[in-house]
Design an enzyme around this catalytic site. Structure first.
Site, PDB file in Angstrom:
ATOM      1  N   CYS A 148      -0.071  -7.153   8.500  1.00  0.00           N
ATOM      2  CA  CYS A 148       0.154  -6.991   9.942  1.00  0.00           C
ATOM      3  C   CYS A 148      -1.124  -7.281  10.714  1.00  0.00           C
ATOM      4  O   CYS A 148      -1.112  -7.992  11.723  1.00  0.00           O
ATOM      5  CB  CYS A 148       0.652  -5.573  10.234  1.00  0.00           C
ATOM      6  SG  CYS A 148       1.287  -5.360  11.913  1.00  0.00           S
ATOM      7  N   CYS A 149      -2.255  -6.737  10.231  1.00  0.00           N
ATOM      8  CA  CYS A 149      -3.544  -7.014  10.883  1.00  0.00           C
ATOM      9  C   CYS A 149      -3.910  -8.492  10.788  1.00  0.00           C
ATOM     10  O   CYS A 149      -4.485  -9.054  11.717  1.00  0.00           O
ATOM     11  CB  CYS A 149      -4.644  -6.172  10.238  1.00  0.00           C
ATOM     12  SG  CYS A 149      -4.610  -4.423  10.679  1.00  0.00           S
TER      13      CYS A 149
ATOM     14  N   CYS B 126      -4.012   0.233  17.262  1.00  0.00           N
ATOM     15  CA  CYS B 126      -2.600   0.090  17.596  1.00  0.00           C
ATOM     16  C   CYS B 126      -1.910   1.459  17.544  1.00  0.00           C
ATOM     17  O   CYS B 126      -2.261   2.335  16.747  1.00  0.00           O
ATOM     18  CB  CYS B 126      -1.918  -0.868  16.623  1.00  0.00           C
ATOM     19  SG  CYS B 126      -2.491  -2.571  16.757  1.00  0.00           S
TER      20      CYS B 126
ATOM     21  N   CYS C 158      -0.556   2.823  14.180  1.00  0.00           N
ATOM     22  CA  CYS C 158      -1.505   3.036  13.079  1.00  0.00           C
ATOM     23  C   CYS C 158      -2.677   3.930  13.458  1.00  0.00           C
ATOM     24  O   CYS C 158      -3.699   3.948  12.765  1.00  0.00           O
ATOM     25  CB  CYS C 158      -2.027   1.685  12.577  1.00  0.00           C
ATOM     26  SG  CYS C 158      -0.741   0.577  11.975  1.00  0.00           S
TER      27      CYS C 158
ATOM     28  N   CYS D 125      -9.614  -2.974   9.908  1.00  0.00           N
ATOM     29  CA  CYS D 125      -8.581  -3.974  10.107  1.00  0.00           C
ATOM     30  C   CYS D 125      -8.931  -5.286   9.426  1.00  0.00           C
ATOM     31  O   CYS D 125      -8.062  -6.135   9.230  1.00  0.00           O
ATOM     32  CB  CYS D 125      -8.335  -4.204  11.603  1.00  0.00           C
ATOM     33  SG  CYS D 125      -9.762  -4.866  12.484  1.00  0.00           S
TER      34      CYS D 125
END
Length: 237
Positions: free
Chosen positions: A122-123, A205, A208, A231
């Protein structure tokens, strides 16, 4: 010689940092803008260090370029802060950088809630790839890393060879403590993310990031429940 990632050796970095070792943050920023000019960009997360660094940058270059990696998943308080900063420093060139995939497209390709199943991926999609593309347009970038933030940041220098993005990373705040950051913010009455007053020392985010209990590692609220603490922006490729 025009400084660039390709032109500097490890010895060159040692020489530059030796020259700057007694410099304060303003002096480091003056050196950086003198060397790189418009080819220098600040990648800002709009955390409390970012508020200090934006204020210092504004004293040196009122038309400085600042980018924010807009993952589409940030807290509303973060987006509200960015708007306040734009009003306070109207001449700064603040841009929100988006990933290629919308949240809906990401869910369609990789499944729902990718940040839970594979936060690294995702990062990669929402932060690393967009920053890599943006930094390819510049010779150097500024980061708000501080040595006391985590063991992985303890050896950060003012000027760093960034293999991850094949760039030069400037870190003017390496010697600042959390107390000094707070003092500067209060002294200059800087705006900041109100989540910092709700036990969020490090804000990323929304999905998270969780609040941290007193005495816990300031970054323990990031990707809580996993072994992930970064990240990837400040780790080798």
């Amino acid at each position: 010689m025009t400084l660039s990632y390709q032109s500097l050796s490890e010895d060159d970095y040692l020489t530059i940092n030796k020259k700057l070792e007694r410099s304060d943050s303003i002096e480091v920023l003056k050196w950086a803008y003198q060397e790189f000019g418009n080819e220098l960009v600040y990648s800002c997360s709009f955390g409390i260090e970012g508020m200090v660094l934006i204020d210092l940058i504004y004293k040196v270059n009122k038309q400085a370029k600042i980018i924010f990696l807009d993952t589409d998943f940030h807290f509303k308080e973060t987006y509200e802060l960015i708007e306040r900063v734009k009003k306070k420093y109207p001449s700064l060139q603040i841009s929100l950088i988006k990933p290629e995939l919308t949240p809906e497209e990401q869910a369609e390709q990789y499944g729902e809630e990718l940040w839970k199943r594979n936060p690294d991926q995702c990062c990669q999609i929402r932060k690393l790839i967009p920053l890599e593309k943006e930094l390819s347009l510049h010779k150097a970038w500024i980061s708000g890393l501080r040595r006391e933030q985590s063991p992985t940041r303890a050896n950060t220098q003012f000027v760093n060879q960034d293999h991850r993005f094949q760039s030069i990373k400037i870190c003017p705040l390496i010697h600042w403590t959390e107390e000094e950051i707070s003092m500067y913010v209060n002294l200059h009455q800087l705006t900041y993310n109100e989540l910092h007053d709700q036990n969020y020392p490090s804000i990323g985010c929304e999905y998270c990031t969780k609040p941290v209990k007193p005495g816990e590692d300031p970054r323990s609220g990031r990707w809580s429940g996993t072994t992930k603490t970064e990240c990837g922006l400040h780790q080798p490729k």
